[in-house]
Design an enzyme around this catalytic site. Structure first.
Site, short mmCIF file in Angstrom:
data_model
loop_
_atom_site.label_atom_id
_atom_site.label_comp_id
_atom_site.label_asym_id
_atom_site.label_seq_id
_atom_site.Cartn_x
_atom_site.Cartn_y
_atom_site.Cartn_z
N HIS A 59 3.63 -10.12 -11.83
CA HIS A 59 4.07 -8.90 -12.65
C HIS A 59 4.41 -9.54 -14.01
O HIS A 59 4.29 -8.76 -15.04
CB HIS A 59 5.55 -8.64 -11.85
CG HIS A 59 5.41 -7.72 -11.18
ND1 HIS A 59 5.10 -6.49 -11.27
CD2 HIS A 59 5.97 -7.53 -9.85
CE1 HIS A 59 5.09 -5.56 -10.06
NE2 HIS A 59 5.35 -6.46 -9.14
N CYS A 86 4.75 -2.68 -3.18
CA CYS A 86 5.23 -3.07 -4.65
C CYS A 86 6.42 -1.73 -4.85
O CYS A 86 5.79 -0.70 -4.96
CB CYS A 86 4.48 -3.10 -5.47
SG CYS A 86 5.42 -3.55 -7.07
N LEU A 87 7.55 -2.04 -5.44
CA LEU A 87 8.69 -0.96 -5.87
C LEU A 87 7.97 -0.09 -6.82
O LEU A 87 8.37 1.02 -6.96
CB LEU A 87 9.99 -1.49 -6.20
CG LEU A 87 10.74 -2.61 -4.97
CD1 LEU A 87 11.83 -2.89 -5.60
CD2 LEU A 87 10.92 -1.80 -3.77
N GLY A 115 11.75 -8.78 -3.47
CA GLY A 115 11.80 -9.48 -4.60
C GLY A 115 11.39 -8.57 -5.78
O GLY A 115 11.07 -7.39 -5.62
N GLN A 149 9.98 -4.65 -14.18
CA GLN A 149 10.05 -3.70 -13.27
C GLN A 149 11.28 -2.92 -13.82
O GLN A 149 11.49 -1.78 -13.32
CB GLN A 149 10.21 -4.17 -11.80
CG GLN A 149 8.79 -4.55 -11.19
CD GLN A 149 8.97 -4.95 -9.63
OE1 GLN A 149 9.14 -5.96 -9.41
NE2 GLN A 149 8.44 -4.12 -8.86
N HIS A 176 3.11 -12.48 -5.83
CA HIS A 176 3.40 -11.23 -6.38
C HIS A 176 4.38 -11.18 -7.37
O HIS A 176 4.10 -10.30 -8.51
CB HIS A 176 4.00 -10.34 -5.25
CG HIS A 176 3.93 -8.99 -5.44
ND1 HIS A 176 3.46 -8.11 -4.63
CD2 HIS A 176 4.71 -8.42 -6.23
CE1 HIS A 176 3.85 -7.03 -5.03
NE2 HIS A 176 4.93 -6.97 -6.00
N GLU A 177 5.46 -11.72 -7.47
CA GLU A 177 6.51 -11.41 -8.72
C GLU A 177 5.82 -12.30 -9.87
O GLU A 177 6.16 -11.54 -10.82
CB GLU A 177 7.89 -12.01 -8.31
CG GLU A 177 8.58 -11.31 -6.82
CD GLU A 177 8.46 -9.73 -6.77
OE1 GLU A 177 8.35 -9.13 -8.04
OE2 GLU A 177 8.52 -9.28 -5.80
#
Ligand code: NI
Length: 216
Positions: A180, A134-135, A87, A92, A176-177
């Site tokens: 953000h 997480c990226l 995701g 990001q 999670h997304e």
């Protein structure tokens, strides 16, 4: 004094200026100048973007060619072997708008789909702990308690409004997304955070440098 005031007003207008597409100048720069695999903001150097709240897309942005370009680039970024995530959220990649992409583990073939102006309406069920990464927070992982089911509302890429309930791992990714979009990282919610040795090894020598045009 009057002239100074005029200049100040002009500067304020110029700063607030958005094109007819509705995107800010910074957003247009990111969309236009990013490679198809975009620079992914990381902590702590990009905390200004990652910690900011995101806003909805208006009708002009929804109808714009820039949105389609952004979605294509976000998809390429998420699926690139250098990232390989499940995701991604628009902050990001430098865009503080309510856009996420999620791999739908609950659908055949696990498609990656875009969700615009998304909101989590409700968290359903008793939270259960699970591993997350997480990226934007390499090379860590953590254990986070998340609701097993969520109700979400969003617009599809063609603008169609949808409300649905999602269960299982996809529900965790949505939580999670969507965090953000409110400037929240999983590390804020995690019971434990630890270095993921495999990810650290894989990322050895990885170039985290921002593109030269990434100046705000
Ligand atoms: Ni993340």
């Amino acid at each position: 004094m009057k002239n100074l005031l005029k200049i100040a007003c002009f500067l304020a207008l110029a700063t607030a200026c958005t094109s007819r597409s509705g995107w800010s100048q910074w957003e247009e720069t990111v969309i236009d100048r990013s490679d198809s695999v975009m620079y992914v903001a990381v902590m702590p150097s990009d905390s200004a973007i990652l910690r900011a709240s995101s806003t909805d897309l208006g009708p002009a942005e929804l109808a714009s060619a820039q949105l389609q370009a952004l979605l294509a680039k976000m998809y390429r970024t998420l699926t690139d072997p250098s990232q390989d995530g499940v995701g991604i959220a628009a902050p990001q990649v430098g865009i503080n708008r309510r856009i996420v992409m999620v791999m739908r583990y609950d659908k055949p073939g696990r498609p990656i789909e875009p969700y615009l102006n998304i909101k989590v309406d409700s968290l359903i069920g008793t939270p259960v702990p699970g591993p997350e990464g997480c990226l934007s927070v390499p090379p860590y992982r953590g254990v986070v308690r998340r609701a097993p089911k969520v109700q979400i509302s969003y617009l599809q890429a063609d603008g169609t409004p949808v409300t649905e309930q999602v269960e299982g791992y996809s529900a965790v990714i949505f939580q999670h997304e969507c965090d953000h979009l409110d400037g929240i990282l999983y590390t804020d919610r995690a019971d434990t955070v630890y270095v993921n040795e495999a990810w650290a090894a894989e990322r050895e020598g990885f170039d985290y440098a921002r593109p030269e045009w990434w100046k705000r």
